[in-house]
Design a protein around this motif. Structure first.
Motif, short mmCIF file in Angstrom:
data_model
loop_
_atom_site.label_atom_id
_atom_site.label_comp_id
_atom_site.label_asym_id
_atom_site.label_seq_id
_atom_site.Cartn_x
_atom_site.Cartn_y
_atom_site.Cartn_z
N LEU A 1 -5.60 12.30 3.85
CA LEU A 1 -6.24 11.08 3.37
C LEU A 1 -6.18 9.95 4.38
O LEU A 1 -7.04 9.08 4.40
CB LEU A 1 -5.69 10.65 2.02
CG LEU A 1 -4.24 10.22 1.89
CD1 LEU A 1 -4.08 8.75 2.21
CD2 LEU A 1 -3.79 10.47 0.47
N GLN A 2 -5.19 9.96 5.28
CA GLN A 2 -5.09 8.90 6.29
C GLN A 2 -6.27 8.90 7.26
O GLN A 2 -6.50 7.92 7.94
CB GLN A 2 -3.77 8.99 7.07
CG GLN A 2 -2.56 8.62 6.25
CD GLN A 2 -1.97 9.78 5.46
OE1 GLN A 2 -2.56 10.84 5.32
NE2 GLN A 2 -0.79 9.57 4.91
N ARG B 1 -7.37 9.28 -5.51
CA ARG B 1 -6.99 10.63 -5.09
C ARG B 1 -8.21 11.28 -4.42
O ARG B 1 -9.04 11.91 -5.09
CB ARG B 1 -6.54 11.47 -6.27
CG ARG B 1 -6.06 12.85 -5.83
CD ARG B 1 -5.58 13.68 -6.99
NE ARG B 1 -4.77 14.77 -6.50
CZ ARG B 1 -3.89 15.42 -7.20
NH1 ARG B 1 -3.69 15.10 -8.45
NH2 ARG B 1 -3.21 16.40 -6.67
N PHE C 1 -3.20 7.30 -3.11
CA PHE C 1 -2.74 6.01 -2.60
C PHE C 1 -3.27 4.89 -3.48
O PHE C 1 -4.23 5.05 -4.22
CB PHE C 1 -3.18 5.79 -1.16
CG PHE C 1 -4.66 5.55 -0.98
CD1 PHE C 1 -5.19 4.27 -0.99
CD2 PHE C 1 -5.52 6.63 -0.81
CE1 PHE C 1 -6.55 4.06 -0.84
CE2 PHE C 1 -6.88 6.43 -0.65
CZ PHE C 1 -7.40 5.13 -0.66
N VAL D 1 1.34 5.41 -0.35
CA VAL D 1 0.77 6.76 -0.29
C VAL D 1 1.79 7.66 -0.97
O VAL D 1 2.93 7.76 -0.53
CB VAL D 1 0.53 7.22 1.16
CG1 VAL D 1 0.03 8.66 1.18
CG2 VAL D 1 -0.45 6.29 1.86
N LEU E 1 0.88 -1.16 0.00
CA LEU E 1 0.00 0.00 0.00
C LEU E 1 0.92 1.21 0.00
O LEU E 1 1.74 1.37 0.90
CB LEU E 1 -0.90 0.00 1.23
CG LEU E 1 -1.82 1.21 1.40
CD1 LEU E 1 -2.81 1.32 0.24
CD2 LEU E 1 -2.57 1.12 2.72
N TYR F 1 -9.37 5.27 2.84
CA TYR F 1 -8.00 4.86 3.14
C TYR F 1 -7.97 3.83 4.26
O TYR F 1 -7.23 2.84 4.19
CB TYR F 1 -7.11 6.06 3.51
CG TYR F 1 -5.71 5.62 3.85
CD1 TYR F 1 -4.81 5.32 2.84
CD2 TYR F 1 -5.30 5.46 5.17
CE1 TYR F 1 -3.53 4.87 3.14
CE2 TYR F 1 -4.03 5.02 5.48
CZ TYR F 1 -3.15 4.73 4.45
OH TYR F 1 -1.89 4.28 4.74
N SER F 2 -8.78 4.03 5.29
CA SER F 2 -8.84 3.07 6.40
C SER F 2 -9.22 1.68 5.90
O SER F 2 -8.66 0.68 6.35
CB SER F 2 -9.84 3.53 7.46
OG SER F 2 -9.38 4.71 8.07
N ARG G 1 -2.83 0.20 -3.65
CA ARG G 1 -2.06 -1.03 -3.47
C ARG G 1 -1.50 -1.37 -4.83
O ARG G 1 -2.12 -1.10 -5.86
CB ARG G 1 -2.95 -2.17 -2.99
CG ARG G 1 -3.19 -2.10 -1.51
CD ARG G 1 -4.13 -3.15 -1.05
NE ARG G 1 -3.50 -4.46 -0.91
CZ ARG G 1 -4.12 -5.48 -0.35
NH1 ARG G 1 -5.35 -5.35 0.11
NH2 ARG G 1 -3.52 -6.64 -0.24
N ASN H 1 1.27 12.34 0.03
CA ASN H 1 0.12 12.58 0.92
C ASN H 1 -1.11 13.04 0.15
O ASN H 1 -1.98 13.71 0.68
CB ASN H 1 0.46 13.59 2.02
CG ASN H 1 1.24 12.95 3.12
OD1 ASN H 1 1.09 11.76 3.41
ND2 ASN H 1 2.10 13.72 3.76
N ALA I 1 -8.69 0.48 2.84
CA ALA I 1 -7.54 -0.04 2.09
C ALA I 1 -6.45 -0.52 3.04
O ALA I 1 -5.83 -1.57 2.83
CB ALA I 1 -6.99 1.02 1.14
N TYR I 2 -6.21 0.24 4.11
CA TYR I 2 -5.21 -0.13 5.09
C TYR I 2 -5.59 -1.43 5.79
O TYR I 2 -4.77 -2.33 5.98
CB TYR I 2 -5.00 0.99 6.12
CG TYR I 2 -3.93 0.67 7.12
CD1 TYR I 2 -2.60 0.98 6.86
CD2 TYR I 2 -4.23 0.02 8.32
CE1 TYR I 2 -1.61 0.67 7.77
CE2 TYR I 2 -3.24 -0.30 9.23
CZ TYR I 2 -1.94 0.03 8.95
OH TYR I 2 -0.95 -0.28 9.84
#
Length: 125
Positions: A109-110, A103, A94, A88, A86, A115-116, A96, A91, A118-119
């Protein structure tokens, strides 16, 4: 508990300015502008960030890094459970490896659910 751990990890990484191999400090080139660096096949250091990081494009499976004016682009890399990564970029975006580049219009974005998600998928949650 996992969500709290995720939030804390992202917060710590954000505050620490953690970056994988980038010594660019506060240099934040605009990913939408192609770099003047030459592509890898013509003797340059690698692909231009503006050529790789385009919302909706697919981040190559073998992506390592990109360059802006001969300097590595600013990126954070998280190794995923399935051997993908993954990433980024600047900033701003992001993806994978092997998936679509996202975008978000909001920042940072975090802090965003997209994003959460994807994380969490990267971490195998």
């Amino acid at each position: 508990m996992r969500r709290l751990l995720l939030v804390l990890t992202v917060a710590i990484l954000s505050l620490a300015g953690c970056s994988s191999g980038s010594d660019d400090g506060d240099k934040r080139p605009d990913a939408s502008e192609p770099s003047s660096s030459a592509p890898a096949d013509s003797g340059g250091p690698g692909p231009a960030c503006g050529d790789v990081w385009k919302a909706g494009a697919t981040l190559p499976d073998d992506y390592e890094t990109c360059y802006v004016n001969g300097t590595k682009g600013v990126q954070d890399v998280i190794e995923c459970d399935d051997d993908s990564r993954l990433i980024v970029y600047n900033n701003e975006m992001f993806a994978r490896t092997g998936t679509e580049i996202v975008r978000p219009k909001e920042a940072p974005l975090q802090d965003l659910p997209v994003y959460s998600k994807a994380y969490a998928a990267c971490a195998g949650e």
